[in-house]
Design an enzyme around this catalytic site. Structure first.
Site, short mmCIF file in Angstrom:
data_model
loop_
_atom_site.label_atom_id
_atom_site.label_comp_id
_atom_site.label_asym_id
_atom_site.label_seq_id
_atom_site.Cartn_x
_atom_site.Cartn_y
_atom_site.Cartn_z
N GLY A 44 5.32 -6.38 10.43
CA GLY A 44 5.92 -6.66 8.97
C GLY A 44 6.99 -5.91 8.32
O GLY A 44 7.12 -5.59 7.23
N ASN A 46 10.40 -6.15 7.75
CA ASN A 46 11.81 -6.39 7.49
C ASN A 46 11.11 -6.78 5.83
O ASN A 46 12.39 -6.78 5.57
CB ASN A 46 11.49 -7.49 7.95
CG ASN A 46 9.86 -8.42 7.28
OD1 ASN A 46 9.34 -8.34 8.03
ND2 ASN A 46 10.23 -9.99 6.91
N SER A 47 10.16 -5.51 5.02
CA SER A 47 10.67 -6.15 3.61
C SER A 47 9.77 -5.38 3.14
O SER A 47 8.56 -4.71 3.34
CB SER A 47 10.28 -7.06 2.89
OG SER A 47 8.98 -8.24 3.90
N GLY A 48 9.28 -4.85 2.06
CA GLY A 48 8.26 -3.88 1.33
C GLY A 48 8.74 -2.85 1.80
O GLY A 48 9.21 -2.02 2.53
N GLY A 50 7.34 -2.20 4.36
CA GLY A 50 7.28 -2.33 5.69
C GLY A 50 9.03 -1.51 6.21
O GLY A 50 8.39 -0.61 7.29
N SER A 173 -6.92 -1.67 2.14
CA SER A 173 -6.24 -1.80 1.12
C SER A 173 -7.60 -1.26 -0.27
O SER A 173 -8.58 -1.28 0.65
CB SER A 173 -6.15 -3.23 0.15
OG SER A 173 -6.01 -3.58 -0.90
N TYR A 201 -9.02 -11.27 1.71
CA TYR A 201 -8.62 -10.95 1.03
C TYR A 201 -8.90 -9.24 1.26
O TYR A 201 -8.47 -8.55 2.31
CB TYR A 201 -7.18 -10.54 0.25
CG TYR A 201 -6.31 -9.18 0.14
CD1 TYR A 201 -4.79 -9.40 1.10
CD2 TYR A 201 -6.14 -7.96 -0.82
CE1 TYR A 201 -3.94 -8.22 1.05
CE2 TYR A 201 -5.58 -7.24 -0.16
CZ TYR A 201 -4.54 -6.99 0.70
OH TYR A 201 -3.51 -6.18 0.66
#
Length: 325
Positions: A44, A46-48, A50, A173, A201
Site C-alpha cells: 500500500g 501508493n498513497s497516504g 505509505g 492503531s 477494524y
C-alpha cells in the site's frame, strides 16, 4: 451576544493550546541513516502515509518495492518517487491482499527475483466496505487488514531469514484498545451484533499486534525483529464542493490531526533507527514504545491465533505444494 463571543474566544484558545500540544508531542524520526544496498517492501505504498514512507526510504538510497493493486495507476507512483527522490531503484509489483492466490504469486515473484529483503512494511489497509466474503471464504475486511499480511510475511520468511539482520513492521492503531477479541470468532463478521465496520477494524488491529508478538517469539535469535505501531489519526481533506462552514470546520479539525508525513514517522523510525535494532515484539506510537491493550499482550492467545491463521489461509498446503519451502 457577548456570551456567545466570549465562548467562541475560549474555544479558539483551547483549540490552539490542544493543537500546540499535539504538534509538540508528535514523534519525528531524527535518524539520518542511509539505506544504500538495502531492499524494502511496502504494501500500500501508493498513497497516504505509505507513499510518505516510500519517499523517505527511497531518498535514503534503498531499493523500494511498492506492493499494491497497481492496475489503475501503473507506473505513475514509481515515476513520482523517482522524480521526488532521484532514486531510480523503485519498482511497483501488483499485490491484491483480498486474494490469497495473488499473495502467493507476489511472494513467489519476490523470492525468485530478489536476493534479499531488509525491511518488510505491512502498511496497506482498508476502512470501508460491506459485510462480504472474499473468494477465499474470509471476511474481506479481515483478509486485507490482517490475513493477507499474515500469509505474505509467512511466505517471505525464508528470504527474510537468509537476509538477516532485517526488520518486519506491522501497522496497527490505537483503535485496537476499543475492540473485543475472541479466537473462536476470528473469521466472523460479527458475534451477537449486526455487522459493524469499526469493530472489524478494531479486531484486525488487535490481530496485527498479536501477529507481531508471535513473530518475535518465533524469530528470536534469527536477527529478524518484529514490531508494530500506531501511526496516529491522519487528516484527509474532504473532496468536492463544500460549504463555508464545512471548510471552516475542516481547518479546525486539521489542527488536531497528523499530516501523512507526520503519520509516517514512527514507521520510518522502526525501519531505520539503531535504537530499535535489537528490539522485537513491541508496540510504538510517536516513535516511543507504548504498552498495548491487555487483549493484545497475551502470548498464549498470540500463539493460538497464529495456528488458526495458518489453517485459514491454507499455509501448510501452500508450503507442501512448493519446493521452495
Amino acid at each position: 451576544m457577548l456570551f456567545i463571543g466570549t465562548l467562541l474566544v475560549i474555544n479558539i484558545i483551547v483549540a490552539i493550546i490542544i493543537s500546540i500540544y499535539c504538534k509538540l508531542t508528535t514523534g519525528i524520526c531524527k535518524c539520518s541513516r542511509h539505506l544504500v544496498g538495502k531492499t524494502v517492501i511496502i504494501t500500500g505504498g501508493n498513497s497516504g502515509i505509505g507513499l510518505e514512507i516510500a519517499k523517505d526510504l527511497a531518498s535514503r538510497g534503498a531499493r523500494v518495492i511498492l506492493a499494491y493493486n497497481a492496475k489503475k495507476e501503473g507506473t505513475a507512483v514509481r515515476d513520482l518517487l523517482i522524480e521526488c527522490t532521484g532514486n531510480d531503484n523503485v519498482c511497483c509489483r501488483e499485490l491484491d491482499l483480498a486474494s490469497l492466490a495473488s499473495v502467493k504469486e507476489f511472494s513467489d515473484g519476490i523470492i525468485n527475483t530478489e536476493k534479499r529483503i531488509d525491511i518488510l512494511i505491512n502498511n496497506a489497509e482498508i476502512f470501508e466496505g460491506e459485510n462480504i466474503k472474499t473468494k477465499d471464504g474470509l471476511s474481506l475486511y479481515m483478509q486485507v487488514n490482517y490475513f493477507g499480511h499474515f500469509l505474505l510475511t509467512s511466505l517471505l520468511l525464508p528470504l527474510l531469514k537468509s537476509s538477516s539482520p532485517c526488520r518486519i513492521i506491522n501497522i496497527s492503531s490505537e483503535e485496537h484498545r476499543r475492540g473485543k477479541f475472541e479466537l473462536d470468532n476470528i473469521i466472523e463478521n460479527a458475534t451477537n451484533d449486526a455487522y459493524n465496520l469499526r469493530k472489524e477494524y478494531q479486531k484486525a488491529k488487535i490481530c496485527n499486534i498479536l501477529m507481531t508478538l508471535e513473530l518475535a517469539r518465533r524469530l528470536e535469535g534469527t536477527g529478524i525483529t518484529s514490531n508494530c505501531l500506531n501511526p496516529g489519526i491522519i487528516f484527509t481533506a474532504i473532496e468536492g464542493e463544500t460549504t463555508l462552514l464545512v471548510r471552516y470546520l475542516q481547518k479546525i479539525v486539521q489542527q488536531f490531526l497528523k499530516t501523512p508525513w507526520e503519520g509516517a514517522q514512527t514507521t520510518i523510525f522502526l525501519a531505520v533507527s539503531p535504537e530499535v535494532e535489537f528490539v522485537s515484539g513491541k508496540y510504538y506510537s510517536d516513535c516511543r514504545e507504548k504498552i498495548p491493550a491487555r487483549c493484545a499482550r497475551d502470548k498464549d492467545v498470540a500463539r493460538k491465533l497464529w495456528e488458526i491463521s495458518e489453517e485459514l489461509v491454507g499455509l501448510k498446503k501452500i508450503k507442501n505444494d512448493s519446493s521452495d519451502y
